[in-house]
Motif scaffolding. Structure first.
Motif: not given
Length: 618
Positions: A518-527, A603-610, A613-617
């Motif tokens: 339930g946490i949609p995120v955008r992904v950019i490939d900065l090649y 690690s990315i999942v854990a960091g984003v979840s944290l 959780e604390h961000a003002v969306t």
């Protein structure tokens, strides 16, 4: 052709000294004494042995001259004046704002300069590259002359070049060493011991000539001996005196890099300004047929879902490019089986150059070949290119167009450990003026970017990975330099993951897991790390409010900094979070390395979840 007597040669040398003194005096700075020691060497070369058309510096049969001791530029500019390439008015603009006559010569300003010098120990390595091009590619009989100072023979890069030249039997290469005994702060290591230098060059297979550098007849014989020597490069070791011709400064310490204190008296002592000129021999007629495009570029193709290493795609794409373009050459640092440059070697052996484990020579030879109009791709491990950073820096000052490829990047290489991991290379190449930095994540992207590099200018760097990764782009996908790819996107994205290379795949796995939670995120490939896609990053910042960069690189100077600089215009920017390699890795599997560095999917999942959780969306 004009025939010059020894007396006329001496007179020309004195004029070169006079003009070196005058130029430095007008500038209030410079290195006249270092110029005066080599004046006889330059006079004899210009008048009796050098073949060059100053009106056609690109003439294919022109001999090539490199002033490796670039601080002696007053001598070079005095020689240009004597040859009629510039006038006295311009000579006296030396070191002034807007003048072409810089403190150290560069080809960006003067068409007769082959390469930028001034960082000592680089003229000979680049000269070896030019001589290699003449011998194996151009197949025209031009000669390459490099004037070195004795101080710079302490540089290891000189001996990398000396061994390479000896191994390749470059008998079209002549090095003249101005052994004037004095360096910047005092005597050099070997002083006037010519035999000490001769033994070193002889050990690398060179023909050596020891001579009095102020005896024009002896110098003339030395050049003639070099031209008649077959199968070996030649070094002329010339005993000279710094400040030759002016008693107040001759062979005296403490005068390096200073104008003469009494310039007018020095000019008088040298016989005055007599306006001596030289009629430089014209080169013979010659043609070089560069087959720039000999066929259609048929890049390798990979199917989506396949597994392939980007280093494999590099080798295959380079081979295809070599088939399509006859001007492409490949150089490698004895790791061609790992970089995959060996694929090019098998298909195009006549355009492949093994530089062995000598990364400074690898880059310098690339610059030399680019000078002659060839399109070099030089490859080694990303970590080892750091050894050649000064050569890359000077190549940019020269305006050289070279392609450098670093494989085995990041902790993802696994068990080999930190000495083999390129973790600073993106920062190094991003800092180079006018550079392009590319970091593909899959095989089709790599192949396309290898082809695109051929059309760029300046220093181009491509980072490749050791292990295999999924092919995520179809073969027909386009990857413009300066662009990026948005791989996941929705109107509900909570933040944006920005990744490149190996971490793109980790970011995609993480995005799928986060989406399922339930946490949609955008992904950019900065090649394209430089230039960076400012528009896409700014749009992601507006839409999601937070950008998380994930890179297999140190946090300093890499992808995180490239993204941060997009928002350095003073306007309110997004929240920026950086995941990067902050520890000192050991030996472990690639998966374990990514996890330990905190840049794997978990690690990315854990960091984003944290963060969420604390961000003002937004």
């Amino acid at each position: 052709m004009t025939t010059y007597t020894d007396a006329e040669l001496h007179d020309l040398a004195q004029q070169l000294r006079v003009d070196a003194v005058r130029a430095a005096d007008a500038a209030g700075s410079g290195h006249p004494t270092s110029s005066m020691s080599a004046a006889d060497l330059m006079a004899v070369l210009l008048a009796r042995h050098f073949r060059y058309d100053f009106e056609r510096p690109a003439h294919p049969a022109n001999d090539r001259f490199i002033l490796s001791k670039g601080h002696a530029s007053p001598l070079l500019y005095a020689a240009y004046k004597a040859a009629g390439a510039l006038d006295d008015t311009e000579l006296l603009t030396f070191r002034k704002l807007g003048s072409r006559l810089e403190g150290h010569p560069t080809p960006q300003r003067l068409p007769w300069v082959e390469t930028a010098t001034g960082s000592l120990g680089q003229g000979l390595p680049v000269g070896v590259g030019i001589a290699l091009a003449g011998k194996r590619l151009d197949r025209v009989g031009y000669r390459v002359y490099v004037l070195c100072g004795d101080s710079e023979l302490a540089e290891g890069s000189v001996w990398e070049a000396a061994e390479h030249a000896g191994h390749e039997h470059l008998d079209n290469l002549t090095v003249i060493v101005d052994v004037n005994r004095l360096g910047q702060r005092g005597p050099t290591r070997h002083g006037h011991d010519l035999d000490a230098y001769a033994r070193r060059f002889q050990a690398f297979g060179w023909h050596t000539v020891e001579t009095d550098g102020h005896d024009v007849a002896a110098v003339d014989r030395a050049y003639a001996e070099a031209r008649s020597t077959s199968g070996q490069p030649t070094v002329i070791l010339a005993r000279t005196l710094k400040g030759k011709g002016v008693a107040a400064v001759e062979d005296r310490e403490g005068l390096h890099g200073k104008p003469l204190p009494e310039a007018a008296e020095a000019v008088e002592e040298l016989g005055g300004d007599r306006g001596a000129r030289v009629d430089v021999q014209a080169p013979p007629a010659a043609r070089i047929l560069h087959a720039v495009r000999s066929g259609h570029l048929d890049l390798p193709r990979y199917e989506v879902g396949d597994e392939a290493a980007t280093r494999d795609a590099f080798g295959q794409a380079l081979t295809a490019l070599g088939t399509a373009r006859g001007d492409v050459v490949a150089l490698d640092g004895e790791v061609g089986d790992s970089t995959r440059a060996e694929l090019f070697a098998k298909e195009h052996p006549e355009r492949y150059f093994e530089c062995y484990i000598a990364e400074q020579q690898l880059v310098a030879a690339s610059v030399g070949m680019a000078v002659r109009g060839w399109l070099p791709y030089a490859s080694t491990f990303a970590a080892f290119l750091t050894r050649a950073h000064d050569f890359v820096r000077m190549a940019a000052i020269s305006g050289a167009g070279i392609n450098l490829v670093g494989s085995h990047a990041g902790v993802a290489i696994g068990e080999d450990g930190p000495s083999q991991m390129g973790l600073e290379d993106l920062a190094m190449f991003r800092a180079v003026h006018g550079s392009t930095v590319l970091y593909p994540c899959d095989a089709n992207q790599t192949a396309r970017l290898v082809g695109s590099m051929a059309e760029l200018s300046g220093i181009r760097y491509l980072r490749t990975s050791r292990g295999t990764s999924p092919v995520i782009y179809p073969p027909h996908e386009e990857f413009p330099v300066g662009g990026s790819k948005v791989l996941r996107s929705s109107g509900e994205d909570r933040l944006t993951l920005v990744a490149a290379g190996a971490t793109v795949h980790e970011a995609l796995v993480a995005a799928d897991e986060l989406g399922a939670a339930g946490i949609p995120v955008r992904v950019i490939d900065l090649y394209s790390v430089k230039p960076v896609d400012r528009g896409t990053l700014r749009e992601a910042a507006r839409a999601t409010g937070c950008l998380v960069t994930v890179e297999d690189h140190r946090p300093e100077g890499g992808i995180g900094d490239a993204v941060a600089e997009v928002f350095d215009d003073g306007e309110p920017g997004p929240r920026l979070v950086r995941l990067a390699v902050r520890t000192m890795p050991g030996s472990a599997t690639p998966e374990e390395q990514l996890r330990a560095a905190g840049i794997d999917a978990a690690s990315i999942v854990a960091g984003v979840s944290l963060l969420v959780e604390h961000a003002v969306t937004p």
